[in-house]
Enzyme design. Sequence first.
Site, PDB file in Angstrom:
ATOM      1  N   CYS A 167      26.299  83.154 -44.258  1.00 39.73           N
ATOM      2  CA  CYS A 167      26.960  84.441 -44.010  1.00 39.73           C
ATOM      3  C   CYS A 167      25.928  85.488 -43.598  1.00 39.73           C
ATOM      4  CB  CYS A 167      27.698  84.923 -45.257  1.00 39.73           C
ATOM      5  SG  CYS A 167      29.040  83.855 -45.801  1.00 39.73           S
ATOM      6  N   ASP A 214      61.845  83.894 -48.911  1.00 37.91           N
ATOM      7  CA  ASP A 214      61.442  82.748 -49.723  1.00 37.91           C
ATOM      8  C   ASP A 214      62.601  82.492 -50.695  1.00 37.91           C
ATOM      9  OD1 ASP A 214      59.755  80.851 -51.140  1.00 37.91           O
ATOM     10  OD2 ASP A 214      59.588  82.415 -52.673  1.00 37.91           O
TER      11      ASP A 214
END
Length: 814
Positions: free
Chosen positions: A17, A501
Site C-alpha cells: 500500500c 431484501d
Amino acid sequence: MGNTVVLPIRNMTCGGCAARVSRAIEGISGVQGVSVNLADETAQFSASDEETVLDALSALNAAGYPAEVQEIRLMVDGMSCASCVGRLQNALGAVTGVVDAQVNLADDSATVRFVPTLITARELADVSAAAGYPATPAKDGVEDRSARKDAEADHQRRMTWIAVALSVPVFVLEMGGHLFPALHHLIGRSIGFENSWMIQFVLTTAVLFGPGRQFFTNGLPALWRLAPNMNSLVALGAGAAWVFSTVALFAPAVLPQGTRAVYFEAAAVIVTLILLGRWFEARAKGRTGAAIQNLIGLQPRSARVARGTEWIEVPVADLSVGDRFLLKPGERVPTDAVVIDGTGAIDESMLTGEPMQVAKSSGDALTGGTVNGNGSLTCEVTHVGHDTTLAQIIRMVQQAQGARLPIQALVDRVTLWFVPAVMGIALLTVGVWLVFGPDPALSYALVAGVSVLIIACPCAMGLATPTSIMVGSGRAAGLGVLFRQGDALQSLADVKLVAFDKTGTLTEGKPMLTEFVSSDSGREDEMLAWVAAVETHSEHPLAQAILQAANDRGLTFPEVSEVEVTSGQGISGSIEGQRITVGNSRMMKEIGASTDKLDARASELKAQGHTVFFAAIDGAISALIAVSDPVRSTSKAAIAALKKRGVQVAMISGDGAGTAQAVAQNLGIETVVADVLPEGKIDALKSLRATYGKTAFVGDGINDAPVLADADVGIAIGTGTDVAIETADVVLMSGDVQGVVHAIDLSRKTLRNIKQNLLWAFGYNAALIPVAAGVFYPAFGVLLSPGLAAGAMAFSSIFVLGNALRLRRVGIST
C-alpha cells in the site's frame, strides 16, 4: 523547492500500500521528495504550488488511498442572500486543503471537509471572516440554534418598530399631502414645506443610520470588495434616495432646473419594510430548524447517579461510560444505557415515529432521549456525548439539512452574478430615463433606478432550496426516516423501482413457530414441551423458534437423555423411557414413521414458504411442526402503497425459489430474484436498473452493505447492522418498511416544494424588475414607487419561507 506537505493517508495496511501511495504522488508534476510512513500512515512531499497539492489529493483518491479528512460546521454571520452563499462557498473552496464546502443560507452555516494537516478549523473561520462573513465553529458539531435565532428575530423586531415610529411621520408629511390636498395646504400654512422637508430629513437620517445601519455596514464593505450582496442593493437604493433628497434640500442649485424634489419617505419606507421582512424572515428561519431544536431538547440536563451508597443528581455532561443511574417513571433516559435491574415500558417514538411503548427489562438497551413510561429502572451508561444515538441522529439530520442538491447547481451559477446584474440593470434604467424620459427626467430616473435596486430579491433565490431541505428532512426525522445523504432527497423522488431484501426486511428476520399439530390434541402442550426439551440440545435456528414458543406458553421441560444429532436431518433423545425424534421427512422414513396423514397439510405449508418437519414417539408420528420467518405486519401495505405511487417493486433473496416466491406472492410482488449469493445481489440490482431505470435497494444485514452502496439510493432498516446503516443513504429508524413510502412521499413533496420556490423566486424577479424599471410607463403612465418595491421584495422571501414551512404538516399517507 516548494512547501513541505504532510498528508494523513487512509487504507494503508502493508508495504505494498505504501509503495502504491508513493507512486501515485510521484506521478504528479511538481512533486519532489516523496516519503511514505506506514507506521503513522502519512505521506510527506514537497509541492511547487497549491495546484500541485490538489492534484496529489486527486491522485490519492483515484489510487484508493484518500487523504484523511475532517468535517467542521461553522456558524456564519452576515449572510443576507444567495450571492453571499456563492461567494463564501467559493472563498472556502479555493483554500488548499479544503475538499468540499457547502454553505446554507437557511441556517447560516457552512459545512467544510478539509485535510487537517493542510489547514485548521481556526484558519477556515479566518477565511470566512476575510470574505466578509465572521464565523465560529459549532460546538461538537451540534448547536442549538433556537436562542441564536430568537435573539436575531428579537433584534429585528426592535429595529422594525423603531423604524416604523420614525418613518410614519415622514410618510404622512410627504405622501399625506399628495393623498389629501387639505393636508397639503395645512402643512404649507403651518410649518411650511421647507420645514417639513427638514423634519423628514432628520427622521429619515435617524432611520437610515439607526435601524438601517446594518444595510450600510454590511453592504458597502461588500461593494468595496467587488462582491455586492442584498445589503449592497438596499444601501445603494435607500442611500441614493437620501443623497438626492439631501442635495435638493440643502443645495438645490446643484440640480438641473425643475428637478428639485425630495424622496425621504422612499428611503425611510424602503428600510422599514425590508426590516419588517427581515424580522419575519428571521422568525421563519428559526422554525425551519425546529426539528433539530426539538431533538436537542430531548437531551435531559441531569441524571440521578450512584456515588457510593447514595444517588446524586449530576449534569448529563459529567456522565461516564459505566456509571449507574436511576430512571423513574416519566423521566427521559439521559444517555444511551443498558438496563441492569427493573422492568418498564419505554416510549421510543422520538426514534421510530411509532407511538407504542416497548417493554424493557434487564439486559435491554435504552436510547438517550426516550421516555420511561412506568417502572423504576437501574441502568448502566454505555455511550455518552457525541457517541450517543441521539447525537448521531442530530448530526445525520444536520448533514442532510446542509446538503447541496443537484438542482442547486443552476441556482448557484445564476445567483453569484445576480446582484452585479441588477446593479447593471439599475444603471441602464437610469441612463434610459435620462435620455428618453419626460421632465423632470432626473427625478424619474432616480425613482426607477432605486426601484430596480430594491425590488430585486436574491434572498428568495438563496432560501428556495435550503429551507425546503431543512424542513423536509426535519419532518422526515419526526417520522423515523433519516436522510444520511441530503442528495437522496432529490434522487429518491425519481426512483422507478424499489428492490427489497427478504429476510429481516420484508420479514421479521427470526424464525417463529407458526403451526404445531399434535396427533392427540389433548396432549399438545405436553408434546410441545417434550419437543422443546430435545431441541434445547440443538443450535439450529429452527430449534430456537420452538424453544421461544414453548417459553411463551410457560411450559416446563422434562429431563432428556441419550441425545443424538443427525446432521441435516434432525435430533432425537429419550424422555421418561420413550424415544423422541424431531426431524425432516427423510429422518421419519429412516425410523419407519409414516407421515401420510400429515403430508397434505405439509405440502400446503411448504407452498406458503414454511419449513416443515415432524416429531415422532417411539417411531410413531405424533406432531407436525411448521416454522417460518413471518412477514412484517406492514410489508403488504407498504408494497401496495408503492405500487399506488407508480413505483415498481422487486425482491432479491438468498433463499430458495420456493420460499421466496411464496413470500412474494403473499405480498403482491411479481419480480423475484432468488437463490442469490451476497456478491450476486449487485448483479441482480444492475439487471433491474437496466430494465426499469433508477433503483433503490432496502436491506438490513452485513451482506446487504455492498448492494446498498451500489444502489442509486440505499435504504437501511434501522434495526439492522451498523455496517448496513453506515453504507445507506436513508435509514428507517423504526425498522418498518412503511418508512420507504414515507421517504418517497417526503422526497417528492420536498422536491416539488423546491421547484415551487424556485419558480416563484425567478419568476418574481423576471416579472417585476422590468416593471420597476418603468416598462409600463410609456403605455399606461405607471411607475412603481420604491416603497412598493421594498414591500414586494420583503414579501418574496417570506413567501418562499412560508411555502417551505408547509412541509412541516406533511402527514403519513398510504
